[in-house]
Scaffold this motif. Structure first.
Motif, PDB file in Angstrom:
ATOM      1  N   PHE A 110       0.807  -1.227   0.000  1.00 39.99           N
ATOM      2  CA  PHE A 110       0.000   0.000   0.000  1.00 39.99           C
ATOM      3  C   PHE A 110       0.836   1.271   0.000  1.00 39.99           C
ATOM      4  N   GLU A 111       2.021   1.198  -0.580  1.00 33.32           N
ATOM      5  CA  GLU A 111       2.874   2.365  -0.745  1.00 33.32           C
ATOM      6  C   GLU A 111       2.731   2.889  -2.176  1.00 33.32           C
ATOM      7  N   PRO A 112       2.930   4.201  -2.372  1.00 31.81           N
ATOM      8  CA  PRO A 112       2.869   4.745  -3.730  1.00 31.81           C
ATOM      9  C   PRO A 112       3.891   4.059  -4.640  1.00 31.81           C
ATOM     10  N   MET A 113       3.473   3.812  -5.865  1.00 29.54           N
ATOM     11  CA  MET A 113       4.332   3.148  -6.835  1.00 29.54           C
ATOM     12  C   MET A 113       4.104   3.793  -8.210  1.00 29.54           C
ATOM     13  N   PRO A 114       4.574   5.027  -8.391  1.00 33.49           N
ATOM     14  CA  PRO A 114       4.346   5.700  -9.668  1.00 33.49           C
ATOM     15  C   PRO A 114       5.010   4.928 -10.816  1.00 33.49           C
ATOM     16  N   GLU A 115       4.294   4.841 -11.932  1.00 34.60           N
ATOM     17  CA  GLU A 115       4.815   4.127 -13.095  1.00 34.60           C
ATOM     18  C   GLU A 115       4.845   5.059 -14.293  1.00 34.60           C
ATOM     19  N   SER A 116       6.048   5.298 -14.809  1.00 38.93           N
ATOM     20  CA  SER A 116       6.209   6.150 -15.982  1.00 38.93           C
ATOM     21  C   SER A 116       5.928   5.341 -17.240  1.00 38.93           C
ATOM     22  N   LEU A 117       5.156   5.931 -18.124  1.00 38.62           N
ATOM     23  CA  LEU A 117       4.811   5.277 -19.381  1.00 38.62           C
ATOM     24  C   LEU A 117       5.210   6.159 -20.554  1.00 38.62           C
ATOM     25  N   GLU A 118       5.836   5.570 -21.524  1.00 32.97           N
ATOM     26  CA  GLU A 118       6.113   6.216 -22.811  1.00 32.97           C
ATOM     27  C   GLU A 118       5.714   5.192 -23.857  1.00 32.97           C
ATOM     28  N   MET A 119       4.640   5.497 -24.572  1.00 29.43           N
ATOM     29  CA  MET A 119       4.091   4.525 -25.517  1.00 29.43           C
ATOM     30  C   MET A 119       3.883   5.179 -26.874  1.00 29.43           C
ATOM     31  N   THR A 120       4.013   4.364 -27.914  1.00 25.73           N
ATOM     32  CA  THR A 120       3.758   4.817 -29.279  1.00 25.73           C
ATOM     33  C   THR A 120       2.893   3.778 -29.981  1.00 25.73           C
ATOM     34  N   PHE A 121       1.901   4.259 -30.704  1.00 23.80           N
ATOM     35  CA  PHE A 121       0.974   3.385 -31.417  1.00 23.80           C
ATOM     36  C   PHE A 121       0.833   3.874 -32.853  1.00 23.80           C
ATOM     37  N   GLU A 122       0.590   2.947 -33.771  1.00 30.57           N
ATOM     38  CA  GLU A 122       0.270   3.295 -35.149  1.00 30.57           C
ATOM     39  C   GLU A 122      -1.121   2.772 -35.465  1.00 30.57           C
ATOM     40  N   PHE A 123      -1.892   3.613 -36.146  1.00 26.94           N
ATOM     41  CA  PHE A 123      -3.257   3.266 -36.505  1.00 26.94           C
ATOM     42  C   PHE A 123      -3.475   3.443 -37.995  1.00 26.94           C
ATOM     43  N   ALA A 124      -4.190   2.506 -38.586  1.00 27.04           N
ATOM     44  CA  ALA A 124      -4.672   2.646 -39.958  1.00 27.04           C
ATOM     45  C   ALA A 124      -6.143   3.024 -39.847  1.00 27.04           C
ATOM     46  N   LEU A 125      -6.551   4.037 -40.585  1.00 21.19           N
ATOM     47  CA  LEU A 125      -7.933   4.518 -40.535  1.00 21.19           C
ATOM     48  C   LEU A 125      -8.767   3.840 -41.613  1.00 21.19           C
ATOM     49  N   CYS A 126      -9.841   3.174 -41.189  1.00 20.83           N
ATOM     50  CA  CYS A 126     -10.742   2.527 -42.142  1.00 20.83           C
ATOM     51  C   CYS A 126     -12.019   2.114 -41.417  1.00 20.83           C
ATOM     52  N   ASP A 127     -13.051   1.875 -42.202  1.00 16.40           N
ATOM     53  CA  ASP A 127     -14.307   1.407 -41.619  1.00 16.40           C
ATOM     54  C   ASP A 127     -14.302  -0.108 -41.453  1.00 16.40           C
ATOM     55  N   GLU A 128     -13.815  -0.809 -42.447  1.00 14.45           N
ATOM     56  CA  GLU A 128     -13.683  -2.260 -42.412  1.00 14.45           C
ATOM     57  C   GLU A 128     -12.228  -2.616 -42.692  1.00 14.45           C
ATOM     58  N   PRO A 129     -11.523  -3.197 -41.742  1.00 15.78           N
ATOM     59  CA  PRO A 129     -10.104  -3.491 -41.974  1.00 15.78           C
ATOM     60  C   PRO A 129      -9.910  -4.630 -42.966  1.00 15.78           C
ATOM     61  N   PRO A 130      -8.982  -4.460 -43.918  1.00 17.11           N
ATOM     62  CA  PRO A 130      -8.656  -5.570 -44.820  1.00 17.11           C
ATOM     63  C   PRO A 130      -7.911  -6.668 -44.057  1.00 17.11           C
ATOM     64  N   GLU A 131      -7.935  -7.860 -44.603  1.00 13.60           N
ATOM     65  CA  GLU A 131      -7.304  -9.014 -43.958  1.00 13.60           C
ATOM     66  C   GLU A 131      -5.817  -8.776 -43.673  1.00 13.60           C
ATOM     67  N   ALA A 132      -5.131  -8.111 -44.594  1.00 15.68           N
ATOM     68  CA  ALA A 132      -3.698  -7.863 -44.423  1.00 15.68           C
ATOM     69  C   ALA A 132      -3.433  -6.967 -43.213  1.00 15.68           C
ATOM     70  N   LEU A 133      -4.345  -6.065 -42.921  1.00 10.94           N
ATOM     71  CA  LEU A 133      -4.185  -5.201 -41.744  1.00 10.94           C
ATOM     72  C   LEU A 133      -4.381  -5.999 -40.465  1.00 10.94           C
ATOM     73  N   LEU A 134      -5.344  -6.889 -40.463  1.00 12.32           N
ATOM     74  CA  LEU A 134      -5.598  -7.707 -39.272  1.00 12.32           C
ATOM     75  C   LEU A 134      -4.428  -8.643 -38.957  1.00 12.32           C
ATOM     76  N   GLU A 135      -3.668  -9.011 -39.977  1.00 10.82           N
ATOM     77  CA  GLU A 135      -2.515  -9.885 -39.778  1.00 10.82           C
ATOM     78  C   GLU A 135      -1.281  -9.127 -39.303  1.00 10.82           C
ATOM     79  N   ASP A 136      -1.265  -7.809 -39.465  1.00 13.54           N
ATOM     80  CA  ASP A 136      -0.125  -6.983 -39.055  1.00 13.54           C
ATOM     81  C   ASP A 136      -0.283  -6.640 -37.571  1.00 13.54           C
ATOM     82  N   GLU A 137       0.591  -7.192 -36.735  1.00 15.25           N
ATOM     83  CA  GLU A 137       0.479  -6.991 -35.290  1.00 15.25           C
ATOM     84  C   GLU A 137       1.053  -5.658 -34.821  1.00 15.25           C
ATOM     85  N   THR A 138       1.731  -4.923 -35.703  1.00 19.79           N
ATOM     86  CA  THR A 138       2.335  -3.655 -35.298  1.00 19.79           C
ATOM     87  C   THR A 138       1.407  -2.463 -35.524  1.00 19.79           C
ATOM     88  N   VAL A 139       0.310  -2.680 -36.255  1.00 18.07           N
ATOM     89  CA  VAL A 139      -0.603  -1.592 -36.579  1.00 18.07           C
ATOM     90  C   VAL A 139      -2.008  -1.961 -36.115  1.00 18.07           C
TER      91      VAL A 139
END
Length: 168
Positions: free
Chosen positions: A82-111
């Protein structure tokens, strides 16, 4: 509110700071994890940078792209000591914009794919990513020092029985 399609196509950048008050679901989740320090919660800020990237092909479909960078310190509490444990986060994400994702996008785990609607808001996107980054269980990796100090040698309750056996 950012219109993600225009931002991506024009490859513009939006930067800023969000306070925890702009993210009520994250506030609730932190409280559920035991964070009760009002000053720590009020002082929490998230620095963000949302940048349009060149379109990328997924299979035969070209999709507009966004990159989101987040930097913050979560005011977490260790659930063991029960002691404070601050956690620093630095995160980066990539997004593809679309209404219906193509199969190739769903297979790409980085986007990830992001549904492009007029109702999309930067605050909700940032809050969603931080909620997914929250740990399931918050504990120090090393043994908690407060617990180490309180755990000493305890007498063995069966030592009396051993003594009885030796007396015969």
């Amino acid at each position: 509110m950012a219109h993600f399609q225009e931002l991506a196509k024009q490859q513009k950048t939006v930067e800023g700071v969000l306070a925890l008050s702009a993210m009520p679901r994250l506030h609730e989740a932190l409280q559920a994890l035991g964070v009760t320090d009002a000053a720590a919660l009020d002082g929490m800020q998230v620095h963000y940078r949302l940048q349009g990237l060149p379109s990328r092909y997924f299979g035969e479909v070209s999709l507009p792209m966004l990159a989101l960078s987040l930097q913050t310190t979560l005011p977490l509490m260790c659930q063991r000591c029960f002691e404070p444990m601050p956690e620093s986060l630095e995160m980066t994400f990539e997004f593809a914009l679309c209404d219906e994702p193509p199969e190739a996008l769903l297979e790409d785990e980085t986007v990830d794919w992001l549904e492009s609607t007029d109702e999309s808001s930067l605050e909700v996107l940032v809050e969603d990513e931080l909620l997914m980054a929250l740990p399931i269980s918050v504990m120090h990796e090393e043994a908690c020092t407060q617990l180490q100090q309180s755990a000493g040698e305890k007498p063995n309750p069966f030592a009396v029985l051993k003594q009885l056996k030796l007396d015969k």
